[in-house]
Design an enzyme around this catalytic site. Structure first.
Site, short mmCIF file in Angstrom:
data_model
loop_
_atom_site.label_atom_id
_atom_site.label_comp_id
_atom_site.label_asym_id
_atom_site.label_seq_id
_atom_site.Cartn_x
_atom_site.Cartn_y
_atom_site.Cartn_z
N ARG A 80 13.46 7.24 10.22
CA ARG A 80 14.18 6.11 9.72
C ARG A 80 15.51 6.46 9.36
O ARG A 80 15.90 7.82 9.10
CB ARG A 80 13.50 5.42 8.61
CG ARG A 80 12.26 4.61 8.55
CD ARG A 80 11.99 4.07 7.65
NE ARG A 80 11.32 4.91 6.43
CZ ARG A 80 12.10 5.14 5.38
NH1 ARG A 80 13.36 4.77 5.22
NH2 ARG A 80 11.58 5.96 4.34
N TYR A 208 12.24 4.67 17.13
CA TYR A 208 11.53 5.09 16.51
C TYR A 208 10.84 4.20 15.42
O TYR A 208 11.30 3.42 15.13
CB TYR A 208 12.29 6.31 15.44
CG TYR A 208 11.20 6.49 14.36
CD1 TYR A 208 10.14 7.56 14.46
CD2 TYR A 208 11.37 6.02 13.38
CE1 TYR A 208 9.54 8.18 13.46
CE2 TYR A 208 10.48 6.61 12.01
CZ TYR A 208 9.47 7.50 12.17
OH TYR A 208 8.73 7.60 11.24
N LYS A 217 8.61 -2.22 8.25
CA LYS A 217 9.55 -1.99 7.05
C LYS A 217 10.57 -3.16 7.16
O LYS A 217 10.84 -3.61 6.08
CB LYS A 217 10.20 -0.58 7.17
CG LYS A 217 9.46 0.60 7.29
CD LYS A 217 8.68 0.84 5.94
CE LYS A 217 7.92 2.08 5.80
NZ LYS A 217 7.14 2.27 4.72
N HIS A 237 5.76 -1.82 -1.27
CA HIS A 237 5.48 -0.47 -0.46
C HIS A 237 4.19 0.31 -1.28
O HIS A 237 4.32 1.32 -1.85
CB HIS A 237 6.72 0.62 -0.72
CG HIS A 237 6.84 1.42 0.27
ND1 HIS A 237 7.36 2.60 0.20
CD2 HIS A 237 6.13 1.67 1.41
CE1 HIS A 237 7.48 3.44 1.12
NE2 HIS A 237 6.43 2.98 1.87
N SER A 259 7.92 7.91 -0.10
CA SER A 259 7.18 8.58 1.37
C SER A 259 7.30 10.07 0.91
O SER A 259 7.69 10.72 -0.14
CB SER A 259 8.40 8.45 2.41
OG SER A 259 8.88 7.14 2.75
N CYS A 261 4.28 11.70 -0.14
CA CYS A 261 3.62 11.99 -1.42
C CYS A 261 2.13 11.99 -1.26
O CYS A 261 1.31 11.79 -2.37
CB CYS A 261 3.94 10.83 -2.39
SG CYS A 261 5.48 11.39 -3.18
N ASP A 286 -0.07 1.07 3.33
CA ASP A 286 1.40 1.21 3.08
C ASP A 286 2.39 0.08 2.37
O ASP A 286 3.27 0.36 1.86
CB ASP A 286 1.93 1.56 4.57
CG ASP A 286 3.44 1.86 4.57
OD1 ASP A 286 3.95 3.06 3.65
OD2 ASP A 286 4.39 1.79 5.10
N ARG A 378 3.81 11.34 14.15
CA ARG A 378 2.95 10.49 13.88
C ARG A 378 1.76 10.14 14.56
O ARG A 378 1.71 10.36 15.74
CB ARG A 378 3.80 9.34 13.66
CG ARG A 378 5.02 9.27 12.95
CD ARG A 378 4.75 8.72 11.45
NE ARG A 378 5.74 8.95 10.53
CZ ARG A 378 5.93 8.56 9.30
NH1 ARG A 378 4.96 7.47 8.85
NH2 ARG A 378 6.91 8.59 8.54
C1 OXD Z 1 7.82 5.74 4.88
C2 OXD Z 1 6.63 5.32 6.18
O1 OXD Z 1 8.71 6.58 5.33
O2 OXD Z 1 5.64 4.73 5.75
O3 OXD Z 1 7.65 5.35 3.88
O4 OXD Z 1 7.10 5.63 7.33
MN MN Z 2 5.73 3.61 3.91
#
Ligand code: OXD
Ligand code: MN
Length: 593
Positions: A80, A208, A217, A237, A259, A261, A286, A378
Site C-alpha cells: 500500500r 497491488y 481498504k 479494521h 498491520s 501484529c 481484517d 501474500r
Molecule cells: C493491512 C492489510 O495492511 O490488511 O492492514 O493488508
Molecule cells: Mn489490514
C-alpha cells in the site's frame, strides 16, 4: 482457451445507473472489449487460463496445490502507498489532519485525464461485488471497473461477486463506483483516491492488493467509515472470532491491531494443549462492520469473503488453519517459486529449498543475501477453505459482539491485558494505541507510531470526529461490548519476549470471555481492570518462568510518564476536533497514576 474467455462475460447488469456509468467509462478508457463478470466457476476457469496465457499467472503444481496460481507484481508495486492515498472530500476539514486531502474537482480531472484511452488494446472488466453476506441489511454493493485480470481473480476470492451483487442492488442507484486503471505502473502516476460524497473510488498506477482490490481498504474501510458515521454504524479494521467453550457456549469478539501484529494468526487461532473442548471459529480476519441490533447488542459482519494474508512467517505453528486454507484455490503473490511448482517463503515449515526463483524471478539459493519471498508477499485464499470458518459468517444479521480488543506491538509500558473501566475509557484506549516501529519498516527503532483503532491509514474522514462517532455510538447500544487492551509483544531487559503468543493467547481470551460473562474477578489499577494473578490460567504452560506474568502486567511510572507525553503528540495534531472526553480521560489517567 481464448474461445472460452470470449464466451463468458456477456451478460451486463440491468441496473440503468450501472450501465450508464460503465458506458461512460468505456468511452473514456476506450477498451477493445468489455467483460462483465458473473462470478461462475466456468468464468473463473476461463479467466485463469487467459491469465496464464498472458503470463500474468503461473500455474502451480496442481497435484500438490489444486486450483493454485502464482503471480509476481512489478518490483516497484508491492505494498500500500499511504503517500499516494487521498481523501477527496469537498472540504479539507472533513478529511482531517491525518489524511492526505486533494480538492475533488481538480483531482478527478487529473485522474480522468490519466485514465483517458488507457485501456486501448485491452479488456475492461466490470466486477459487480457484494461486501457482506447475501441479503444482509449491512451489506453494500460495489462495481469495480478494472483492466487487470489479476485484480478480477483476486476480487472473486475476496468478495462475493457476480449475480449476487446485481440481485442485492436491484434498480437502486446506491452502489460504489470504483475505477481501477493499471496505466504503466509508474509510481509518479500512482493515486488511490476516495470521493466520499460521491461514493466513488479512482485508483490508478498500481496493481497491488490494498491499492487495487477496491472492495477491501478503499470501500470497506475508507468509504464505509464515512457511510457508517452517516448511517449509525462502525466500519472497523478488526478481525472477528468466536470462542466456543466445552459446554458449547459461543462468545464473539472483535479485535483491532495495526498491520504486522499477527492479526490473521489471532483470527485463526488454535487453542493450545490443555484447552480440550475449546474451539476458536473465524468470522473475519481484517474488517468488521458493526451495527446495533434490535436486541440492543452490537452485531458484526465480515464484509469480505477471503483472506489477503502476509505469507512470510505463516507456518503450521503460527497458523495451522491458514496453512490448510491455502492448499487449494489460492493465488500466491511475490513468494518464492520452487522447481516442483510449489511455493516457499521465509518462516515456512519446509527448510529453504536448495534452489528456487525469488519473488522477482531470479535464481535463489540459501546462500543468497536477499530474501526469497518479499516481506509483504501474500496469499489470497477463499475463507470457505478455512476448516474453522464460523458457520455464522454468512448470517445476514451478523454475530453479537461481547468484547472489543485493541492491541499493538509494544516492547515496554503496555501490559499483557487489561479491561477498560467503561465505554469512553475504552474509546480512549483505542484512540491512544500504537506500535513500536521495527527497523525494517522505518529505519528507526523505538519510535511509537500512534495508530488509533488501527485506522490511521483507513479512516475516510476527520479522526477527531471519528472518536466523537465512537463515543456517540454508546447511546445506540443498550448492551455495549466490554473493551480490552492487549499486548503480546512486551519484552524483558534482554529483549526476549515475555509472552509466548500465538495459540497461548487463548489464555488471555479465556480471561476476557470470563469477564464478559461475569465469571472472573479483577483488580482495579490506574490503567484499568487487570486479572488477579491467581485467577489467570497458566496451567500447563511450559517454560514460563515464575514472575513473568507479574512482569507482563507491571505498571512502570516512568514509562507511563513518557507514554502520556507521546500520546499528546497525536492529540495536539487533532486538538481542534478532539472530543473533550479524550482530554478528560487523559486527566483521569494522570490523576490515577
Ligand atoms: C493491512 C492489510 O495492511 O490488511 O492492514 O493488508
Ligand atoms: Mn489490514
Amino acid at each position: 482457451m481464448k474461445h472460452d474467455f470470449a464466451r463468458h462475460g456477456h451478460s451486463p447488469c440491468s441496473n440503468p445507473q450501472v450501465r450508464a456509468w460503465v458506458q461512460e467509462t468505456a468511452e473514456l478508457t476506450q477498451p477493445d472489449r468489455i467483460f462483465w463478470c458473473d462470478g461462475s466457476d466456468a468464468e473463473r476457469d476461463a479467466l485463469n487460463a487467459e491469465a496464464v496465457r498472458q503470463g500474468t499467472l503461473i500455474t502451480l503444481n496442481q497435484d500438490r496445490l489444486p486450483g493454485c496460481y502464482y503471480h509476481r507484481s512489478h518490483p516497484n508495486d508491492v505494498a500500500r502507498v499511504e503517500q499516494c492515498t487521498y481523501i477527496c472530500s469537498e472540504s479539507e476539514v472533513d478529511a482531517g489532519p491525518t489524511n492526505n486531502w486533494a480538492e475533488p474537482k481538480a483531482m478527478r480531472a487529473k485522474l480522468l485525464a490519466l485514465a483517458k484511452d488507457s485501456m486501448t488494446g485491452r479488456t475492461m472488466f466490470v466486477v459487480p461485488y457484494l461486501m457482506g453476506p447475501a441479503s444482509s441489511p449491512l451489506s453494500k454493493v460495489g462495481f469495480e471497473i478494472t483492466d487487470s485480470i489479476y485484480v478480477v481473480l483476486n476480487m472473486r476470492i475476496m468478495a462475493r461477486i457476480g449475480k449476487v451483487a446485481g440481485k442485492h442492488l436491484g434498480d437502486s442507484p446506491d452502489f460504489n463506483r470504483g475505477l481501477h486503471c493499471l496505466l504503466d505502473l509508474n509510481p509518479e502516476r500512482r493515486f488511490i483516491c476516495h470521493f466520499p460524497e460521491r461514493n466513488e473510488i479512482i485508483s490508478v498506477g498500481s496493481g497491488y492488493g490494498g491499492n487495487a482490490l477496491l472492495g477491501k481498504k478503499c470501500l470497506a474501510l475508507r468509504i464505509a467509515s464515512v457511510l457508517g458515521r452517516k448511517e449509525g454504524w462502525l466500519a472497523e479494521h478488526m478481525l472477528i472470532l468466536g470462542v466456543e467453550s466445552p459446554t458449547g457456549e459461543k462468545t464473539f469478539v472483535a479485535a483491532a491491531f495495526p498491520s504486522q501484529c499477527g492479526k490473521t494468526n489471532f483470527a485463526m487461532m488454535v487453542p493450545p494443549a490443555g484447552f480440550d473442548g475449546w474451539k476458536v471459529w473465524t468470522v473475519g480476519d481484517d474488517i468488521a462492520w458493526m451495527k446495533p441490533g434490535p436486541d440492543g447488542r452490537l452485531y458484526a459482519i465480515n464484509p469480505e469473503a477471503g483472506y489477503f494474508g502476509v505469507a512470510p512467517g505463516t507456518n503450521a505453528k503460527t497458523n495451522p488453519n491458514a496453512m490448510r486454507t491455502i492448499q487449494r484455490d489460492t493465488i500466491f503473490t511475490n513468494v518464492a517459486l520452487k522447481p516442483d511448482g510449489t511455493v516457499w517463503w521465509e518462516g515456512h515449515d519446509d527448510p529453504p529449498p536448495a534452489e528456487c526463483l525469488d519473488w522477482q524471478g531470479r535464481p535463489w539459493t540459501p546462500n543468497s543475501k536477499e530474501k526469497a519471498a518479499h516481506p509483504n508477499s501474500r496469499f489470497t485464499a477463499p475463507m470457505a477453505n478455512n476448516p474453522m470458518l464460523a458457520p455464522e459468517a454468512d448470517q445476514p444479521e451478523g454475530v453479537p459482539i461481547d468484547a472489543i480488543i485493541f492491541g499493538g506491538r509494544r516492547p515496554t509500558t503496555v501490559p499483557l491485558v487489561l479491561e477498560a473501566f467503561n465505554w469512553s475509557h475504552g474509546v480512549f484506549l483505542g484512540a491512544t494505541m500504537g506500535s513500536e516501529t521495527t527497523a525494517a519498516s522505518s529505519g528507526t527503532v523505538g519510535q511509537i507510531r500512534r495508530d488509533p483503532m488501527a485506522m490511521l491509514p483507513f479512516c475516510g474522514y476527520n479522526m477527531g470526529r471519528y472518536f466523537r462517532h465512537w463515543l456517540d455510538m454508546r447511546k445506540a447500544i443498550k448492551f455495549p461490548p466490554r473493551v480490552f487492551n492487549v499486548n503480546w509483544f512486551r519484552q524483558d531487559a534482554d529483549g526476549q519476549f515475555l509472552w509466548p503468543g500465538f495459540g497461548q493467547n487463548m489464555r488471555v481470551l479465556q480471561w476476557i470471555i470470563a469477564r464478559c460473562r461475569g465469571r472472573a474477578s479483577a483488580q482495579e489499577t490506574p490503567l484499568g481492570w487487570m486479572p488477579l494473578i491467581e485467577d489467570f490460567n497458566l496451567a500447563g504452560l511450559a517454560n514460563f518462568p515464575a514472575g513473568n506474568l507479574e512482569r507482563l502486567q507491571a505498571i512502570n511510572p516512568d514509562e507511563w510518564r513518557r507514554e502520556i507525553l507521546q500520546q499528546d503528540e497525536l492529540f495536539m495534531k487533532l486538538y481542534q476536533f478532539l472530543p473533550k472526553e479524550m482530554i478528560f480521560q487523559r486527566e483521569l489517567l494522570v490523576a490515577r497514576l
